[in-house]
Write an enzyme that holds these catalytic residues in place. Structure first.
Site, short mmCIF file in Angstrom:
data_model
loop_
_atom_site.label_atom_id
_atom_site.label_comp_id
_atom_site.label_asym_id
_atom_site.label_seq_id
_atom_site.Cartn_x
_atom_site.Cartn_y
_atom_site.Cartn_z
N GLY A 95 0.81 -1.21 0.00
CA GLY A 95 0.00 0.00 0.00
C GLY A 95 0.84 1.25 0.00
NE ARG A 98 8.92 6.37 -0.49
CZ ARG A 98 10.11 6.68 -0.97
NH1 ARG A 98 10.77 7.71 -0.48
NH2 ARG A 98 10.66 5.98 -1.94
CE LYS A 118 7.89 7.75 -4.18
NZ LYS A 118 8.43 7.12 -5.39
CG ASP A 130 10.33 8.60 7.60
OD1 ASP A 130 9.94 8.35 6.44
OD2 ASP A 130 11.47 9.04 7.84
N GLY A 131 7.10 7.63 6.20
CA GLY A 131 6.22 8.24 5.22
C GLY A 131 6.81 9.42 4.48
NE ARG A 181 3.83 8.21 -8.21
CZ ARG A 181 4.33 7.28 -7.40
NH1 ARG A 181 5.58 6.88 -7.52
NH2 ARG A 181 3.57 6.75 -6.46
CG ASP A 257 5.30 -3.22 -4.95
OD1 ASP A 257 5.92 -4.28 -5.08
OD2 ASP A 257 5.82 -2.19 -4.46
#
Length: 493
Positions: A95, A98, A118, A130-131, A181, A257
């Site tokens: 999933g 980040r 992103k 930490d994303g 993006r 992915d």
């Protein structure tokens, strides 16, 4: 038709993915930086795709929205759910860890564009992350999206790059950044895999119907629409990877992915354009076994497509899916050879041309010839039997071997009555003079780390038109210095 120029507040959103059941995503807002975000670069070409007035980038709200601290009317932020095979091993849940889908914009031409932020902070799918994105990786993706588009390769696009003074730790302490993006869809092979392996076939069919209705509408009334959909994905993927091979580009992390259902280049991490030609080129130093080496990409494309095929077994007979997969090899070989014939400047297609291009690549590999420079210079080849083509010979450790190949090439050109000047024009349209070599990206990164962002925009402008001559930028077409030939990049890049 007069195009409407939108402000941030008047962008037209139609968030179809958000109308799917919540099993497909998690609703989550971006996490603002603790310091004020600031605009590093805005891509005018991308703003035009959204009908967004480019002057909007000068507003502080622009950096706020695309730095994760503000939302505008119509946005419905969510993190997309998917799983995937990573380096050949199935990971049950991945999933957007980040990245956050801010919403889907519809422009005046009816085109749809996801805005995918992103580096937006943690989501329920972040696992131990930490994303965040670091400035280094954001710059690399921002530039390469547009470089690939300039080369004519299907890809996600990049709207803007926003910086911060927040500290983020990867292999070292760096500053955080976000990149927006853009793509018509961010659905991946892994989006199908998660529902297949969870045996949630109702969700799986809902996803397939959504993708077909949204992006393959001509298949909606077709009786075998799921098979036909898969066949189109196979063809798009084959053509995409063939184009990568032709320009000498390696993705680095071809997990399922990271495979777009639309056949777009997706997720720019440890990518690399080859400098010296090496069929076994590995651009990702985390890829210890060379699974995603340059010459393995066509095979990995097939492997990933077989993973996607498996998810469609509840709706399509196995033998039908296998028949489609059996056609992949011919598709990618045909597309690749068409590129190579064009790179050689050939107009007529002949079976022996594969041997001609393979022999040349073998010579290039033996002499570690710079891939981009040589193909561009091959346009200067003189078919005059008296010509020595000294400039081309100098690339090879054994020039006599090149001479023998050149004789066969000369005969092939004569067979179709090729004219040198006309051929050079054709070749210059398919053999780029400029590519985003790792050392060029690194130069922009190092300047940006000192708060000088001019090199980012300079490269962006250059790479929009990589086939043209830009005399003031000739140094960007040169072979890399020794320090720039083997830069180490990893999944954090």
């Amino acid at each position: 038709m007069v195009m409407t120029r939108h402000t941030l507040e008047t962008l037209r959103f139609d968030n179809r993915y958000a109308r799917l059941p919540e099993a497909f995503y998690a609703k989550v807002n971006p996490t603002p930086f603790s310091s004020a975000p600031f605009l590093i670069s805005a891509n005018r070409s991308a703003t035009e795709l959204l009908d967004l007035d480019p002057r909007e980038a000068m507003r502080p709200e622009f950096a706020g929205v695309f730095g994760g601290s503000l939302l505008v009317p119509g946005m419905e932020p969510l993190a997309m759910l998917y799983s995937g095979h990573q380096f050949g091993v199935y990971v049950p849940q991945l999933g957007d860890g980040r990245a956050i889908l801010l919403g889907e914009i519809v422009n005046g031409r009816g085109e749809r564009w996801d805005l995918h932020l992103k580096g937006a902070g943690m989501t329920p799918f972040s696992r131990d992350g930490d994303g965040r994105s670091v400035l280094r990786s954001a710059i690399r993706e921002y530039l390469c999206c547009e470089a690939m588009h300039g080369l004519g390769i299907p890809t996600t696009r990049a709207l803007c790059l926003v910086g911060s003074d927040d500290k983020v730790y990867r292999e070292q302490v760096e500053t955080g950044a976000t990149i927006v993006r853009m793509a018509p869809s961010h659905v991946r092979f892994g989006s199908f895999e998660i529902f297949y392996y969870r045996k949630q076939h109702e969700h799986l069919q809902r996803l397939a119907d959504y993708v077909i209705e949204s992006h393959f509408p001509h298949l909606v009334p077709v009786a075998d629409k799921y098979l036909r959909f898969f066949a189109e994905v196979v063809e798009r993927t084959a053509r995409l990877i063939a184009h990568w091979q032709a320009v000498g580009w390696s993705h680095g992390v071809l997990n399922t992915d990271n495979m777009s259902i639309l056949g777009l280049t997706l997720d720019y991490g440890p990518y690399g354009f080859m400098d010296d030609y090496d069929p076994g080129f590995i651009c990702n130093h985390s890829d210890y076994n060379g699974r995603y080496a340059f010459n393995q990409q066509p095979y990995i494309g097939l492997w990933n497509l077989s993973c996607l095929a498996q998810t469609l077994l509840p709706f399509v007979p196995k033998e039908d899916l296998k028949a489609v997969l059996d056609g992949y090899q011919g598709m990618i070989e045909g597309a690749y050879q068409a590129h190579m014939s064009n790179k050689l400047g050939l107009v007529e297609k002949r079976e022996a041309d594969t041997v001609l291009s393979d022999e040349l690549k073998s010579l290039m590999a033996g002499s570690r010839v710079d891939y981009t420079i040589f193909w561009r210079e091959l346009g200067t080849f003189s078919s005059d039997p008296a010509a020595k083509n000294e400039r081309l010979r100098e690339h090879f450790l054994n020039p006599e071997q090149f001479d023998a190949w050149a004789g066969r090439y000369r005969e092939r050109l004569r067979a179709e009555q090729s004219r040198d000047e006309e051929r050079r024009v054709r070749m210059d349209r398919v053999n780029p003079k400029y590519v985003l070599r790792n050392y060029l990206a690194q130069g922009a990164i190092e300047k940006a780390q000192q708060k000088d962002y001019t090199e980012i925009d300079r490269l962006l402008d250059l790479l929009r038109d990589p086939y043209a001559d830009h005399p003031s930028m000739n140094s960007y077409a040169a072979a890399p210095p020794n320090w720039g030939k083997h830069l180490s990049v990893s999944c954090s890049s």
